[in-house]
Design a protein around this motif. Structure first.
Motif, PDB file in Angstrom:
ATOM      1  N   ALA A  28      43.109 -28.461 -30.921  1.00  0.00           N
ATOM      2  CA  ALA A  28      44.534 -28.192 -31.143  1.00  0.00           C
ATOM      3  C   ALA A  28      44.775 -26.709 -31.404  1.00  0.00           C
ATOM      4  O   ALA A  28      45.785 -26.156 -30.969  1.00  0.00           O
ATOM      5  CB  ALA A  28      45.063 -29.029 -32.303  1.00  0.00           C
ATOM      6  N   VAL A  29      43.860 -26.059 -32.078  1.00  0.00           N
ATOM      7  CA  VAL A  29      43.979 -24.627 -32.343  1.00  0.00           C
ATOM      8  C   VAL A  29      43.796 -23.849 -31.041  1.00  0.00           C
ATOM      9  O   VAL A  29      44.551 -22.920 -30.746  1.00  0.00           O
ATOM     10  CB  VAL A  29      42.957 -24.187 -33.416  1.00  0.00           C
ATOM     11  N   ARG A  30      42.808 -24.232 -30.241  1.00  0.00           N
ATOM     12  CA  ARG A  30      42.595 -23.557 -28.956  1.00  0.00           C
ATOM     13  C   ARG A  30      43.785 -23.765 -28.028  1.00  0.00           C
ATOM     14  O   ARG A  30      44.177 -22.857 -27.293  1.00  0.00           O
ATOM     15  CB  ARG A  30      41.303 -24.034 -28.302  1.00  0.00           C
ATOM     16  N   GLY A  47      37.756 -20.273 -16.857  1.00  0.00           N
ATOM     17  CA  GLY A  47      36.600 -20.961 -17.409  1.00  0.00           C
ATOM     18  C   GLY A  47      36.925 -21.892 -18.559  1.00  0.00           C
ATOM     19  O   GLY A  47      36.124 -22.760 -18.907  1.00  0.00           O
ATOM     20  N   PHE A  48      38.100 -21.745 -19.150  1.00  0.00           N
ATOM     21  CA  PHE A  48      38.473 -22.587 -20.289  1.00  0.00           C
ATOM     22  C   PHE A  48      38.650 -24.047 -19.871  1.00  0.00           C
ATOM     23  O   PHE A  48      38.543 -24.940 -20.694  1.00  0.00           O
ATOM     24  CB  PHE A  48      39.756 -22.095 -20.943  1.00  0.00           C
ATOM     25  N   TYR A  49      38.928 -24.299 -18.593  1.00  0.00           N
ATOM     26  CA  TYR A  49      39.104 -25.682 -18.142  1.00  0.00           C
ATOM     27  C   TYR A  49      37.828 -26.482 -18.361  1.00  0.00           C
ATOM     28  O   TYR A  49      37.882 -27.635 -18.747  1.00  0.00           O
ATOM     29  CB  TYR A  49      39.529 -25.757 -16.677  1.00  0.00           C
ATOM     30  N   GLY A  50      36.697 -25.853 -18.149  1.00  0.00           N
ATOM     31  CA  GLY A  50      35.425 -26.539 -18.338  1.00  0.00           C
ATOM     32  C   GLY A  50      35.209 -26.990 -19.765  1.00  0.00           C
ATOM     33  O   GLY A  50      34.561 -27.996 -20.017  1.00  0.00           O
ATOM     34  N   GLY A  53      39.332 -29.058 -20.486  1.00  0.00           N
ATOM     35  CA  GLY A  53      39.871 -29.915 -19.442  1.00  0.00           C
ATOM     36  C   GLY A  53      41.384 -30.038 -19.415  1.00  0.00           C
ATOM     37  O   GLY A  53      42.111 -29.046 -19.352  1.00  0.00           O
ATOM     38  N   GLU A  54      41.841 -31.264 -19.474  1.00  0.00           N
ATOM     39  CA  GLU A  54      43.270 -31.567 -19.341  1.00  0.00           C
ATOM     40  C   GLU A  54      44.111 -30.883 -20.414  1.00  0.00           C
ATOM     41  O   GLU A  54      45.228 -30.449 -20.142  1.00  0.00           O
ATOM     42  CB  GLU A  54      43.482 -33.081 -19.399  1.00  0.00           C
ATOM     43  N   GLU A  55      43.591 -30.764 -21.628  1.00  0.00           N
ATOM     44  CA  GLU A  55      44.334 -30.087 -22.692  1.00  0.00           C
ATOM     45  C   GLU A  55      44.593 -28.632 -22.303  1.00  0.00           C
ATOM     46  O   GLU A  55      45.679 -28.099 -22.530  1.00  0.00           O
ATOM     47  CB  GLU A  55      43.586 -30.154 -24.033  1.00  0.00           C
ATOM     48  N   PHE A  56      43.584 -27.981 -21.715  1.00  0.00           N
ATOM     49  CA  PHE A  56      43.768 -26.605 -21.261  1.00  0.00           C
ATOM     50  C   PHE A  56      44.810 -26.540 -20.148  1.00  0.00           C
ATOM     51  O   PHE A  56      45.731 -25.723 -20.192  1.00  0.00           O
ATOM     52  CB  PHE A  56      42.449 -26.006 -20.772  1.00  0.00           C
ATOM     53  N   LEU A  61      50.392 -24.889 -18.304  1.00  0.00           N
ATOM     54  CA  LEU A  61      51.711 -25.205 -17.754  1.00  0.00           C
ATOM     55  C   LEU A  61      52.830 -24.873 -18.733  1.00  0.00           C
ATOM     56  O   LEU A  61      53.945 -24.580 -18.319  1.00  0.00           O
ATOM     57  CB  LEU A  61      51.786 -26.679 -17.356  1.00  0.00           C
ATOM     58  N   GLN A  62      52.536 -24.904 -20.025  1.00  0.00           N
ATOM     59  CA  GLN A  62      53.553 -24.613 -21.044  1.00  0.00           C
ATOM     60  C   GLN A  62      53.611 -23.138 -21.421  1.00  0.00           C
ATOM     61  O   GLN A  62      54.443 -22.741 -22.230  1.00  0.00           O
ATOM     62  CB  GLN A  62      53.290 -25.455 -22.294  1.00  0.00           C
ATOM     63  N   ASP A  63      52.743 -22.313 -20.845  1.00  0.00           N
ATOM     64  CA  ASP A  63      52.704 -20.886 -21.150  1.00  0.00           C
ATOM     65  C   ASP A  63      53.869 -20.195 -20.442  1.00  0.00           C
ATOM     66  O   ASP A  63      53.839 -19.971 -19.238  1.00  0.00           O
ATOM     67  CB  ASP A  63      51.367 -20.302 -20.696  1.00  0.00           C
TER      68      ASP A  63
END
Length: 107
Positions: A28-30, A47-50, A53-56, A61-63
């Motif tokens: 949640a913090v990330r 690389g954060f997707y790895g 995943g879906e949370e990233f 999309l909300q950025d």
């Protein structure tokens, strides 16, 4: 009612989006970091997707910075299509298109 995950993420939004948030153990913090970091501030963002995943992906999309800066709008497109290839679905692409349409009106 907000789920505890989203509440923790929103509370952290009051802190600066920096490396400390990115290194946090709590997803949640990330997610707070992912939603708020300027795309030009990090070259390792794909690389954060790895890691998350879906949370990233949903955070990207909300950025709002991505939708405000024309040169940044291509970034989530490539990510969505790569996710779609990896999981053989168009869910990420459809999420991207729906979000893009919503922000085209509001940003």
């Amino acid at each position: 009612m907000l789920r505890p995950f989203f509440l923790r993420s929103l509370i952290v939004d009051g802190l600066q989006a920096d490396g400390a948030l990115l290194k946090a153990e709590d997803v949640a913090v990330r997610v707070s970091f992912y939603r708020r970091v300027r795309p030009s501030q990090t070259t390792t963002r794909p690389g954060f997707y790895g890691e998350d995943g879906e949370e990233f992906f949903q955070s990207v999309l909300q950025d709002l910075e991505i939708w405000r800066v024309p040169g940044e709008r291509a970034r989530p497109h490539g990510l969505a299509w790569n996710i779609g290839k990896a999981d053989s679905s168009l869910d990420a692409v459809n999420d991207l298109r729906a979000t893009e349409e919503r922000f085209r009106v509001s940003v």
